[in-house]
Design an enzyme around this catalytic site. Structure first.
Site, PDB file in Angstrom:
ATOM      1  N   ARG A  95       0.871  -1.192   0.000  1.00  0.00           N
ATOM      2  CA  ARG A  95       0.000   0.000   0.000  1.00  0.00           C
ATOM      3  C   ARG A  95       0.902   1.234   0.000  1.00  0.00           C
ATOM      4  O   ARG A  95       1.952   1.231   0.642  1.00  0.00           O
ATOM      5  CB  ARG A  95      -0.932   0.031   1.228  1.00  0.00           C
ATOM      6  CG  ARG A  95      -2.005  -1.056   1.178  1.00  0.00           C
ATOM      7  CD  ARG A  95      -3.057  -0.846   2.255  1.00  0.00           C
ATOM      8  NE  ARG A  95      -4.028   0.180   1.897  1.00  0.00           N
ATOM      9  CZ  ARG A  95      -4.982   0.617   2.740  1.00  0.00           C
ATOM     10  NH1 ARG A  95      -5.066   0.133   3.961  1.00  0.00           N
ATOM     11  NH2 ARG A  95      -5.840   1.530   2.349  1.00  0.00           N
ATOM     12  N   ASP A 243      -2.885   8.848   8.365  1.00  0.00           N
ATOM     13  CA  ASP A 243      -2.012   7.913   7.649  1.00  0.00           C
ATOM     14  C   ASP A 243      -0.645   8.512   7.356  1.00  0.00           C
ATOM     15  O   ASP A 243       0.346   7.789   7.211  1.00  0.00           O
ATOM     16  CB  ASP A 243      -2.673   7.461   6.346  1.00  0.00           C
ATOM     17  CG  ASP A 243      -3.800   6.504   6.670  1.00  0.00           C
ATOM     18  OD1 ASP A 243      -4.920   6.980   6.936  1.00  0.00           O
ATOM     19  OD2 ASP A 243      -3.543   5.295   6.704  1.00  0.00           O
ATOM     20  N   ASN A 253      -5.659  11.335   5.665  1.00  0.00           N
ATOM     21  CA  ASN A 253      -6.406  10.269   6.350  1.00  0.00           C
ATOM     22  C   ASN A 253      -7.493   9.773   5.401  1.00  0.00           C
ATOM     23  O   ASN A 253      -7.637  10.280   4.270  1.00  0.00           O
ATOM     24  CB  ASN A 253      -6.992  10.827   7.658  1.00  0.00           C
ATOM     25  CG  ASN A 253      -7.585   9.743   8.542  1.00  0.00           C
ATOM     26  OD1 ASN A 253      -6.958   8.716   8.783  1.00  0.00           O
ATOM     27  ND2 ASN A 253      -8.799   9.943   9.012  1.00  0.00           N
ATOM     28  N   LYS A 254      -8.260   8.805   5.844  1.00  0.00           N
ATOM     29  CA  LYS A 254      -9.300   8.191   5.003  1.00  0.00           C
ATOM     30  C   LYS A 254     -10.139   9.222   4.260  1.00  0.00           C
ATOM     31  O   LYS A 254     -10.490  10.260   4.825  1.00  0.00           O
ATOM     32  CB  LYS A 254     -10.195   7.330   5.909  1.00  0.00           C
ATOM     33  CG  LYS A 254     -11.340   6.618   5.231  1.00  0.00           C
ATOM     34  CD  LYS A 254     -10.934   5.759   4.068  1.00  0.00           C
ATOM     35  CE  LYS A 254      -9.846   4.761   4.395  1.00  0.00           C
ATOM     36  NZ  LYS A 254      -9.356   4.037   3.193  1.00  0.00           N
TER      37      LYS A 254
END
Ligand code: MRU
Length: 356
Positions: A95, A243, A253-254
């Site tokens: 990832r 993240d 982030n998401k």
């Protein structure tokens, strides 16, 4: 159904010689622990989000790389290190966005290279120790973030969170949900709102499971409902994970985090980003320097409903993350304390302290 909070999300199972993870793709319906030994399975587990969340990915990769080292049969350091580095690069390709993955792999690489004068079997023992300390540190760091976060809220507050930055995203406690875990230990009651978090529903599947399992008053909302609950005055603080935190405090982030931060600013609700120092990427000057993962279109068009959720062949844009600009962030909460803007110098100082 087992209580997921009784289990560590990711650990080294020494007896089995395996990486043990809770399979998060099966939650909340069923609880399964996977014991992974092969590099392809560990890579797939990270890529498919069987293990997910920045800190948990880092710990899984560190343990995975230790297991890869055990499989290398040469005791000649140069040969050993060549294969070890190839295994590290392979795990790093699972990832792209969460920097904890690269941070943990680099720590493992350094544990090997700074001991290059030792026999390879001894280096393998030191790699085990490094993987275990990355795992153990995560628990301590998350608990410290929880304590600092808890100092910003009070009993009875409404807390909104996005994605899952709870225990399932770390080894234990989580980052954004750690203040709630610690508050519950003290008998506090919070009203927790979990954004469902399209497209992979980490909020409704995972955060609400965690929060309801510790008896917190938990309400799932669709992402599009966040402004309504804030307008209603039900939310006293937003806590999200991260993240990758850029040097200027832009918080990646998401997907949906940026929109949430904009809404929070509009309604005057504090927006807190919870991030271990391992999530700070000082080489990224701003969010624009961060690689944003794009995921398969099927996650948007085919998952979760029995029927397709969009016509065949329609174009899909499916970025997994976005960045809340630093001007929208009320404070960053690390294991060392609460950092308020301007972030630049304070984050740089934190990172240089870490390196010493
Ligand atoms: O795609 P995911 O589920 O790995 O994304 C996770 C998040 O965005 C979390 O909020 C982030 O990793 C912080 S976890 C403490």
């Amino acid at each position: 159904m087992e209580n997921i909070t009784d289990y560590e999300t990711v650990s080294l199972d020494t007896e089995r010689g395996a990486l043990a993870i809770i399979d998060q793709t099966k939650l909340p319906g069923s609880f399964e622990i996977l014991y992974l030994t092969k590099q392809e399975d560990i890579h797939r587990a990270i890529r498919t989000l069987q293990v997910r969340g920045a800190p948990a990915i880092g710990v899984a990769a560190a343990i995975g790389l230790y297991l890869a080292a055990l499989e290398i049969d040469s005791d000649v350091y140069e040969v050993f290190y060549g294969k070890f580095k190839a295994a590290s690069d392979y795990l790093a390709s699972s990832r792209p966005t969460a920097v904890n993955l690269f941070w943990a792999l680099r720590r493992m690489e350094e544990a090997a290279s700074r001991n290059s004068d030792l026999p390879v079997p001894r280096i393998k023992e030191l790699l085990r120790a490094e993987a275990v300390s990355i795992h153990d540190e995560d628990i301590r760091v998350c608990r410290a973030i929880g304590e600092h976060g808890l100092s910003l809220i009070k009993d009875g507050d409404g807390i909104l969170t996005h994605c899952n930055a709870g225990q399932l995203a770390t080894v234990k406690y989580g980052t954004a949900l750690a203040p709630i875990y610690l508050g519950r230990e003290k008998g506090y009651n919070f009203r927790v709102f979990t954004d469902e978090t399209r497209p992979l529903l980490q909020g409704s599947r995972l955060s609400s499971l965690e929060m309801s399992s510790i008896g917190a008053d938990t309400t799932v909302i669709c992402d599009s409902m966040a402004s309504s609950v804030m307008k209603n005055g039900w939310v006293q603080a937003v806590f999200v994970g991260c993240d990758r935190l850029a040097a200027n405090g832009d918080a990646c982030n998401k997907i949906g985090t940026s929109g949430l931060a904009i809404i929070a600013k509009h309604y005057g609700v504090p927006f807190y980003v919870c991030a271990p120092t391992s999530t700070i990427d000082i080489s990224a000057r701003s969010g624009a320097d961060i690689v944003i993962e794009e995921r398969p279109p099927e996650e948007v068009t085919e998952m979760w409903f029995k029927e397709r959720m969009a016509p065949e062949g329609v174009k899909v844009y499916n970025p997994a993350f976005d960045c809340a600009e630093n001007t929208l962030v009320t404070a960053v909460i690390t294991e060392h304390g609460v950092i308020r803007p301007p972030f630049g110098e304070k984050l740089a100082e934190l990172c240089s302290r870490q390196e010493k």
